[in-house]
Design a protein around this motif. Sequence first.
Motif, PDB file in Angstrom:
ATOM      1  N   LEU A  13       0.818  -1.215   0.000  1.00 55.30           N
ATOM      2  CA  LEU A  13       0.000   0.000   0.000  1.00 55.30           C
ATOM      3  C   LEU A  13       0.852   1.266   0.000  1.00 55.30           C
ATOM      4  O   LEU A  13       0.427   2.296  -0.519  1.00 55.30           O
ATOM      5  N   ASP A  14       2.045   1.212   0.569  1.00 52.21           N
ATOM      6  CA  ASP A  14       2.949   2.361   0.495  1.00 52.21           C
ATOM      7  C   ASP A  14       3.354   2.637  -0.954  1.00 52.21           C
ATOM      8  O   ASP A  14       3.409   3.794  -1.396  1.00 52.21           O
ATOM      9  N   HIS A  15       3.649   1.563  -1.690  1.00 52.18           N
ATOM     10  CA  HIS A  15       4.109   1.702  -3.079  1.00 52.18           C
ATOM     11  C   HIS A  15       2.951   1.723  -4.069  1.00 52.18           C
ATOM     12  O   HIS A  15       3.161   2.036  -5.248  1.00 52.18           O
ATOM     13  N   ARG A  16       1.741   1.351  -3.588  1.00 50.28           N
ATOM     14  CA  ARG A  16       0.586   1.207  -4.474  1.00 50.28           C
ATOM     15  C   ARG A  16       0.925   0.279  -5.643  1.00 50.28           C
ATOM     16  O   ARG A  16       0.478   0.478  -6.769  1.00 50.28           O
ATOM     17  N   SER A  17       1.721  -0.753  -5.326  1.00 45.89           N
ATOM     18  CA  SER A  17       2.189  -1.647  -6.379  1.00 45.89           C
ATOM     19  C   SER A  17       2.741  -2.927  -5.758  1.00 45.89           C
ATOM     20  O   SER A  17       3.519  -2.862  -4.795  1.00 45.89           O
ATOM     21  N   PHE A  18       2.379  -4.069  -6.329  1.00 46.46           N
ATOM     22  CA  PHE A  18       2.940  -5.338  -5.881  1.00 46.46           C
ATOM     23  C   PHE A  18       4.410  -5.443  -6.314  1.00 46.46           C
ATOM     24  O   PHE A  18       5.254  -5.916  -5.548  1.00 46.46           O
ATOM     25  N   SER A  19       4.715  -4.985  -7.527  1.00 48.13           N
ATOM     26  CA  SER A  19       6.097  -5.053  -7.999  1.00 48.13           C
ATOM     27  C   SER A  19       6.998  -4.098  -7.218  1.00 48.13           C
ATOM     28  O   SER A  19       8.145  -4.424  -6.901  1.00 48.13           O
ATOM     29  N   GLY A  20       6.471  -2.906  -6.887  1.00 48.21           N
ATOM     30  CA  GLY A  20       7.261  -1.960  -6.094  1.00 48.21           C
ATOM     31  C   GLY A  20       7.551  -2.491  -4.707  1.00 48.21           C
ATOM     32  O   GLY A  20       8.658  -2.343  -4.181  1.00 48.21           O
ATOM     33  N   ALA A  21       6.546  -3.136  -4.087  1.00 45.28           N
ATOM     34  CA  ALA A  21       6.752  -3.738  -2.769  1.00 45.28           C
ATOM     35  C   ALA A  21       7.777  -4.859  -2.852  1.00 45.28           C
ATOM     36  O   ALA A  21       8.639  -4.997  -1.973  1.00 45.28           O
ATOM     37  N   ALA A  22       7.699  -5.661  -3.907  1.00 44.86           N
ATOM     38  CA  ALA A  22       8.645  -6.769  -4.068  1.00 44.86           C
ATOM     39  C   ALA A  22      10.074  -6.247  -4.176  1.00 44.86           C
ATOM     40  O   ALA A  22      11.003  -6.782  -3.555  1.00 44.86           O
ATOM     41  N   ALA A  23      10.270  -5.180  -4.948  1.00 51.93           N
ATOM     42  CA  ALA A  23      11.616  -4.616  -5.107  1.00 51.93           C
ATOM     43  C   ALA A  23      12.149  -4.064  -3.798  1.00 51.93           C
ATOM     44  O   ALA A  23      13.329  -4.234  -3.473  1.00 51.93           O
ATOM     45  N   ARG A  50      -6.811  -5.070  -6.334  1.00 51.15           N
ATOM     46  CA  ARG A  50      -5.649  -5.309  -7.188  1.00 51.15           C
ATOM     47  C   ARG A  50      -5.494  -4.296  -8.309  1.00 51.15           C
ATOM     48  O   ARG A  50      -4.368  -3.934  -8.663  1.00 51.15           O
ATOM     49  N   ARG A  51      -6.574  -3.844  -8.935  1.00 49.76           N
ATOM     50  CA  ARG A  51      -6.473  -2.952 -10.084  1.00 49.76           C
ATOM     51  C   ARG A  51      -7.477  -1.820  -9.963  1.00 49.76           C
ATOM     52  O   ARG A  51      -8.662  -2.045 -10.201  1.00 49.76           O
ATOM     53  N   PRO A  52      -7.009  -0.624  -9.612  1.00 49.70           N
ATOM     54  CA  PRO A  52      -5.652  -0.303  -9.159  1.00 49.70           C
ATOM     55  C   PRO A  52      -5.429  -0.766  -7.727  1.00 49.70           C
ATOM     56  O   PRO A  52      -6.389  -1.031  -6.995  1.00 49.70           O
ATOM     57  N   VAL A  53      -4.167  -0.821  -7.319  1.00 50.55           N
ATOM     58  CA  VAL A  53      -3.844  -1.261  -5.960  1.00 50.55           C
ATOM     59  C   VAL A  53      -4.291  -0.197  -4.962  1.00 50.55           C
ATOM     60  O   VAL A  53      -3.878   0.964  -5.042  1.00 50.55           O
ATOM     61  N   ALA A  54      -5.146  -0.595  -4.033  1.00 45.06           N
ATOM     62  CA  ALA A  54      -5.685   0.334  -3.030  1.00 45.06           C
ATOM     63  C   ALA A  54      -6.256  -0.499  -1.889  1.00 45.06           C
ATOM     64  O   ALA A  54      -6.618  -1.668  -2.075  1.00 45.06           O
ATOM     65  N   PRO A  55      -6.341   0.067  -0.700  1.00 44.10           N
ATOM     66  CA  PRO A  55      -6.912  -0.692   0.409  1.00 44.10           C
ATOM     67  C   PRO A  55      -8.426  -0.793   0.296  1.00 44.10           C
ATOM     68  O   PRO A  55      -9.098   0.159  -0.127  1.00 44.10           O
ATOM     69  N   THR A  56      -8.967  -1.952   0.644  1.00 40.52           N
ATOM     70  CA  THR A  56     -10.409  -2.084   0.823  1.00 40.52           C
ATOM     71  C   THR A  56     -10.764  -1.419   2.153  1.00 40.52           C
ATOM     72  O   THR A  56      -9.869  -1.009   2.911  1.00 40.52           O
ATOM     73  N   PRO A  57     -12.051  -1.293   2.496  1.00 42.71           N
ATOM     74  CA  PRO A  57     -12.386  -0.753   3.827  1.00 42.71           C
ATOM     75  C   PRO A  57     -11.717  -1.527   4.960  1.00 42.71           C
ATOM     76  O   PRO A  57     -11.228  -0.924   5.921  1.00 42.71           O
ATOM     77  N   ALA A  58     -11.671  -2.860   4.839  1.00 43.57           N
ATOM     78  CA  ALA A  58     -10.988  -3.647   5.872  1.00 43.57           C
ATOM     79  C   ALA A  58      -9.487  -3.385   5.855  1.00 43.57           C
ATOM     80  O   ALA A  58      -8.840  -3.312   6.914  1.00 43.57           O
ATOM     81  N   GLY A  59      -8.915  -3.226   4.656  1.00 41.97           N
ATOM     82  CA  GLY A  59      -7.492  -2.934   4.550  1.00 41.97           C
ATOM     83  C   GLY A  59      -7.146  -1.579   5.136  1.00 41.97           C
ATOM     84  O   GLY A  59      -6.110  -1.416   5.791  1.00 41.97           O
TER      85      GLY A  59
END
Length: 299
Positions: A13-23, A50-59
């Motif tokens: 969620l900081d990177h708003r990206s799965f690939s950014g978090a992985a890096a 997932r598309r776009p990356v964003a938190p759900t209400p629970a997230g």
Amino acid sequence: MDPHLLRTFVAVLDHRSFSGAAASLGYTQSAVSQHIAALEADLGSRLVERRPVAPTPAGARLLEHAPALLLRLDAARADIARLHQARPTHLTLAASPAALGPTVARALAELRATAHALDVEVRVLGREAVLSDVVGGRADLGFVDGAAAPSDPLPMPDLGPTTTLAAAEETLAVLFPLGHPLAGRRTVRLTDLAQAQWIDAPDTAVPLDRLRTVCRTDGFRPWIRHRGTDLHGLAALAAAGHGLAALPLPVAAALPGIAAVPVSEPRLVHRIELVHPVNPTAPARQLADLIGGRAGSRA
């Protein structure tokens, strides 16, 4: 709840990206996806769109808890590690920009006069990063600053087993360009400036949300945003008319191209506080004692 999964969740969620978090974490993107899926299965709720990356209400709700939870885990790890440290000859000090002033510098000079072999490292960071480094064991002690009523402590998050003490209280001032109509005033009232143009510099000047809180107004809106810990860069923006900022008078008066006018109302001070673990290293304890002695002699 597995803390490794929680860290991955925050990174996504900081990177708003799965690939950014992985890096940033050194994982594969597939591993990041597996971590998020495992955390969602554990909590029984979808946490990340997932598309776009964003938190759900629970997230979004989990994200409110995550930083404090991870900070306390880091604190526990650092606290245990300190029990096994040999007598240190290194001192790491973290400070927010406006907290690293004459009081801290003089106390550090006194410490080094009696501990000649001491290796000192000073890190200038944003306020949240200072607290995170102290609690996580990456700094031996830290200094943070902010605006408060005289003798009132600064608002702090839950830092677990730490010790906080006052280091200094100084006059709060507003930075004006030299040609500003209020630049020649002896004092100013913050409430009169609520609708002025301000620089949003949360890691360097007094944060605007703090000014809104103490003045009980929805004013102090940013005209421009400054990110980082460069006091001279902030002064250059203020001198060029990009907005006002609030800093301690001793720091502000030393900056070029601006007029520093003390705040008269509301009754506030610029306060510096020292934070260290409850079982600090010997050099950190010595420095804290020196700071405490200085604060006590002023009281």
